[in-house]
Structures are given as structure tokens and as C-alpha cells.
Design a protein around this motif. Structure first.
Motif, PDB file in Angstrom:
ATOM      1  N   MET A  45       0.817  -1.210   0.000  1.00 57.17           N
ATOM      2  CA  MET A  45       0.000   0.000   0.000  1.00 57.17           C
ATOM      3  C   MET A  45       0.853   1.263   0.000  1.00 57.17           C
ATOM      4  O   MET A  45       0.350   2.349  -0.238  1.00 57.17           O
ATOM      5  CB  MET A  45      -0.938  -0.007   1.213  1.00 57.17           C
ATOM      6  N   THR A  46       2.163   1.125   0.298  1.00 59.00           N
ATOM      7  CA  THR A  46       3.054   2.288   0.267  1.00 59.00           C
ATOM      8  C   THR A  46       3.750   2.368  -1.081  1.00 59.00           C
ATOM      9  O   THR A  46       4.103   1.357  -1.676  1.00 59.00           O
ATOM     10  CB  THR A  46       4.117   2.198   1.374  1.00 59.00           C
ATOM     11  N   PRO A  48       2.805   2.973  -4.291  1.00 57.71           N
ATOM     12  CA  PRO A  48       2.239   2.052  -5.292  1.00 57.71           C
ATOM     13  C   PRO A  48       2.897   2.170  -6.663  1.00 57.71           C
ATOM     14  O   PRO A  48       2.770   1.257  -7.483  1.00 57.71           O
ATOM     15  CB  PRO A  48       0.756   2.448  -5.338  1.00 57.71           C
ATOM     16  N   ASN A  49       3.596   3.293  -6.924  1.00 55.15           N
ATOM     17  CA  ASN A  49       4.281   3.426  -8.214  1.00 55.15           C
ATOM     18  C   ASN A  49       5.365   2.374  -8.387  1.00 55.15           C
ATOM     19  O   ASN A  49       5.749   2.028  -9.506  1.00 55.15           O
ATOM     20  CB  ASN A  49       4.887   4.829  -8.354  1.00 55.15           C
ATOM     21  N   LEU A  50       5.888   1.844  -7.259  1.00 59.48           N
ATOM     22  CA  LEU A  50       6.937   0.815  -7.337  1.00 59.48           C
ATOM     23  C   LEU A  50       6.364  -0.570  -7.579  1.00 59.48           C
ATOM     24  O   LEU A  50       7.098  -1.496  -7.895  1.00 59.48           O
ATOM     25  CB  LEU A  50       7.767   0.820  -6.055  1.00 59.48           C
ATOM     26  N   ASN A  51       5.038  -0.724  -7.389  1.00 61.20           N
ATOM     27  CA  ASN A  51       4.327  -1.972  -7.695  1.00 61.20           C
ATOM     28  C   ASN A  51       4.975  -3.197  -7.046  1.00 61.20           C
ATOM     29  O   ASN A  51       5.335  -4.168  -7.706  1.00 61.20           O
ATOM     30  CB  ASN A  51       4.236  -2.168  -9.214  1.00 61.20           C
ATOM     31  N   ALA A 102       2.950  12.963   1.543  1.00 66.99           N
ATOM     32  CA  ALA A 102       4.144  13.342   0.779  1.00 66.99           C
ATOM     33  C   ALA A 102       5.367  12.551   1.226  1.00 66.99           C
ATOM     34  O   ALA A 102       6.092  11.991   0.411  1.00 66.99           O
ATOM     35  CB  ALA A 102       4.400  14.844   0.930  1.00 66.99           C
ATOM     36  N   LEU A 103       5.587  12.478   2.555  1.00 64.38           N
ATOM     37  CA  LEU A 103       6.765  11.766   3.064  1.00 64.38           C
ATOM     38  C   LEU A 103       6.586  10.260   2.986  1.00 64.38           C
ATOM     39  O   LEU A 103       7.549   9.524   2.796  1.00 64.38           O
ATOM     40  CB  LEU A 103       7.052  12.182   4.512  1.00 64.38           C
ATOM     41  N   TYR A 104       5.354   9.800   3.149  1.00 65.28           N
ATOM     42  CA  TYR A 104       5.088   8.361   3.147  1.00 65.28           C
ATOM     43  C   TYR A 104       3.879   8.091   2.254  1.00 65.28           C
ATOM     44  O   TYR A 104       2.793   7.750   2.711  1.00 65.28           O
ATOM     45  CB  TYR A 104       4.812   7.905   4.591  1.00 65.28           C
ATOM     46  N   PRO A 105       4.043   8.258   0.938  1.00 61.14           N
ATOM     47  CA  PRO A 105       2.900   8.132   0.017  1.00 61.14           C
ATOM     48  C   PRO A 105       2.303   6.729   0.053  1.00 61.14           C
ATOM     49  O   PRO A 105       3.026   5.745  -0.074  1.00 61.14           O
ATOM     50  CB  PRO A 105       3.511   8.458  -1.343  1.00 61.14           C
TER      51      PRO A 105
END
Length: 435
Positions: A45-46, A48-51, A102-105
């Protein structure tokens, strides 16, 4: 003891669980709260762009996962179908739009579960999953082969340099232009342990002018982006022999250049090498863009004398033999090598006649240009392969990957069965919050 899967345990490229931790229950972190079973799909869930997603297999059945994952437990649905859905670019894009912080998207579990996916008949899901396994395994094989090529090209370049400075690269050329090679006379032919006839073994101090290193002035005497005298740092040096001054260009004023930094002035044609590493072996020739330059304290300057050309000298300084010699004599502190000027002056250099030096440089440049072309093709191929996975997934979700069978149970019937199972499933108990 238990196996703990946290976000770092997921290989984001292969989409698999890799190197989970083994922990004592007493040492369990507060996030170790989710039990996973074979067939579950875990989604970070953190960020998500890194999938960071994975399909839990039998190896990790009944392991504990971090609360940083949403654990999807398929009901009457092929787990690999859900897994394919959360790997898709459409899913990643949708989650990135819902990110907060922002710090922990991160996204919420509800954001993941609200993502809609097409639902084919169960039999078709299985056929698609099998086809995806087959195709994506081939893609992974292609990726592995492509990823191995840069290391091969690096070895190729070093082999070319080794052949150049041993005389092997121009052995045939010497027979045509010098005429000293006689295959029936081993006494005059080059061997692996000796230099060709006409060559000499010198040190850098023997054949270079004054070898010196740079100086670092105070920060207020340096400026970025503009100025009078260009100031070269290690990251401006390259492994190709060219100087790249486009990276964070730094300058000093002419007064500082001619006084405080007088000892470290360099001119076009000087050969520069980093003397602090790793990595060592960054060697560049100063171009004629400016009449004078300056260098910092982590760079040594070699000025070629009459016996050696700057281009050939630069080749020698990049060879494994010279670098190994330097490292064996360098002072090492906390894994960092520091070459002294004395070590630089003692570097062994094989010196051929001037005409052969020119030919060696020409041939090496030709081989390196060939390697550069291959590297560009590899980069292009890697980009296409990276897009290939998403193209295959998109085709699967359009229903174009495998033929459809009219005899399959309709997805509508499957959906009703799923709803019925969900309705009869016991509700998950929630811990009562403290007052």
C-alpha cells in the motif's frame, strides 16, 4: 521462529517474494500481523508506483506479512488472474492517482479493493493464466539475457585494451609495416610475458612531464553554471576517455586559478585520472574547449611527453593491469583507495613506437565504437522488453490472449456463486478500540 514478509522482501522486478526474514516471535515487529496462505496476492500500500506485488506460493503458506500489504484472498477466482490485474499499468496508474501523503505516500486497502477488473469465465481465467505464465517466463528470460550484455561489453572493452597494450591487437599490422616478425624465430616474436620488439617498458614518471594532483579551494571561491575557469571534479571524468563537463559544471575565478590553484592547472591534451575510489579507472583527456582548466584533489594530471601520445596514455591508464598495480599499492581506508603521486609515477606503461601507438588508438576506438553501438541497441531492446510485459497483460484483459469457448460456464454464474460464498463467510472480527 516464523517467516516474515515485509515490503523489502518483494522483488519488484520479478514480482516474487525474495529473501523474507526469519524471526523469533519475541522479536516480531508491530507490523507483523497478517497471515498469508498459498494463492493469496499481496499488494504494497506504500509507494504504489513501485508496484511491490507478489503471488504467495506453497513455499510461503502460513507465513506472516506486514500490515503494509493488502492481502487479497481470491474466492472462486484464479489467483493468477488477480495477480495479473495488480501488475497491470492500469492498476498502478489508478493507485498513483489515489496516493496520499508526501513523506510516506500510500493508498488505503479500500482503494485497492475498489479497482475494477474484467471477470471472464473461470475456465478462461485458467487458460489466460497459463498463457501469461508461458509468455512472461519468456520475457523474464529475455530480460536476463539483455541484462547480462553490459557486463559482457565491459569485459570486451577490457579485452580490447589488454590486446592493445600487449601488442596482440597490432601483431598483423607490424608484419606489414615494420617487418620484424618472423614466425620461425621465437626469439624475436612477442610472448605473453614480454613486449614486442621495438617496444619498451617505462613508468609514467619516465615518459610524462610533471605529474601532479589538484587542489580544492573554499566553497566561496567556486561557482556553479558559469564563471571564468572550468573546475573539473571526479564525476566529470568518464570510463570512455571523454570529459563530460555537462554534469554540474563548476568554475573558479581567474585570480584563484592562477594563485591558490596554480599547481593544479591543466591544459588541453592533459590526461586526467581519478586517484580516489572505488571505482578507479575514470580517465579523460582534457578537451580544447577552454585554454586552461583546473582540477580537484581527487584527480591526478599526466602530461604526455615526446615518447607517448595522450590518446595512447589514456588507454594504458584504463587497463586492468595498470589499475591492479595501482590498487595493490594504494592505501585503503574503509573500502576506499587513495593513490599517491608516487604510485602514479610508478605505474608501468608498455610503450610502442609512435606510429604503432596511432594505429593502436585507431583500432581501439573502432572496437569501442562497435561496443557503443551494441550498447545503444541493448538499451533500445531493454525498453521494448519492459513495454512487452504490459502489452501482454493489456491483451489478456481485452480478451485477446486466448480463444474463448462458448461451452465455458458464464461469468455471470460465477459471480453469483462468489456473492453467495461472501454472504455466508464469517465476518472478520475487529479488535475493540481503547476508550
Amino acid at each position: 521462529m516464523f517467516t516474515y514478509i515485509d515490503i523489502a522482501s518483494v522483488d519488484r522486478d520479478l514480482k516474487t517474494v525474495s529473501q523474507p526474514q526469519r524471526l523469533l516471535g519475541a522479536d516480531a515487529p508491530s507490523r507483523a500481523r497478517k497471515l498469508v496462505e498459498s494463492g493469496d496476492v499481496i499488494v504494497s500500500m506504500t509507494r504504489p508506483n513501485l508496484n511491490a506485488v507478489a503471488l504467495i506460493d506453497e513455499q510461503y503458506n502460513d507465513c506472516v506479512a506486514s500490515t503494509g500489504f493488502d492481502v487479497l484472498k481470491p474466492i472462486e477466482v484464479e489467483p493468477r488472474w488477480i495477480f495479473a490485474a495488480v501488475r497491470s499499468a492500469r492498476f498502478v496508474d489508478a493507485m498513483c492517482e489515489k496516493v496520499k501523503g508526501a513523506l510516506y505516500p500510500a493508498v488505503k486497502s479500500a482503494d485497492i479493493r475498489e479497482f475494477e477488473i474484467p471477470l471472464p469465465p473461470l475456465a478462461e481465467q485458467t487458460r489466460i493464466a497459463q498463457k501469461l505464465d508461458e509468455l512472461l517466463t519468456q520475457v523474464d528470460t529475455l530480460k536476463a539475457r539483455i541484462d547480462a550484455i553490459p557486463a559482457l561489453l565491459k569485459r570486451f572493452r577490457q579485452s580490447a585494451l589488454a590486446a592493445a597494450v600487449s601488442g596482440r591487437l597490432t601483431e598483423e599490422w607490424r608484419t606489414q609495416h615494420v617487418g620484424w616478425v618472423d614466425e620461425e624465430s621465437p626469439a624475436t616474436a612477442p610472448t605473453s610475458s614480454s613486449l614486442p620488439v621495438g617496444w619498451s617498458s617505462k613508468t609514467a614518471g619516465d615518459i610524462c612531464g610533471f605529474i601532479t594532483k589538484g587542489t580544492t579551494p573554499s566553497k566561496e571561491k567556486m561557482s556553479t553554471g558559469h564563471g571564468e575557469i572550468p573546475y573539473i571534479k571526479v564525476y566529470n571524468l568518464t570510463f570512455t576517455g571523454a570529459l563530460d563537463f555537462s554534469i554540474d559544471p563548476t568554475f573558479v575565478d581567474s585570480s584563484t586559478h592562477s594563485t591558490d590553484l596554480k599547481r593544479s592547472i591543466v591544459k588541453p591534451g592533459d590526461v586526467l585520472m581519478n586517484i580516489v575510489g572505488p571505482p578507479l579507472g575514470k580517465v579523460s583527456i582534457v578537451p580544447a574547449t577552454y585554454p586552461e582548466w583546473n582540477i580537484n584533489q581527487a584527480i591526478a594530471r599526466f602530461r604526455a611527453g615526446d615518447e607517448i601520445s595522450a590518446a595512447y596514455l589514456a588507454l594504458c591508464l584504463r587497463t586492468e593491469e595498470v589499475l591492479s598495480h595501482a590498487v595493490s599499492r594504494a592505501k585503503a581506508t574503509a573500502g576506499q583507495f587513495n593513490l599517491t603521486l608516487e604510485i602514479c609515477r610508478e605505474l608501468p606503461l608498455p610503450v610502442p613506437p609512435a606510429e604503432e601507438q596511432t594505429e593502436i588508438v585507431r583500432r581501439v576506438e573502432q572496437l569501442f565504437a562497435f561496443a557503443d553501438q551494441l550498447e545503444a541497441k541493448v538499451t533500445s531492446a531493454k525498453s521494448r522488453i519492459d513495454h512487452l510485459t504490459q502489452s501482454i497483460l493489456a491483451k489478456a484483459f481485452r480478451g485477446e490472449l486466448v480463444p474463448q469457448d462458448p461451452n465455458d460456464e458464464p461469468a455471470s454464474v460465477l459471480l453469483e456463486r462468489i456473492k453467495a460464498q461472501r454472504a455466508t463467510a464469517p465476518k472478520a472480527k475487529r479488535a475493540r478500540k481503547d476508550a
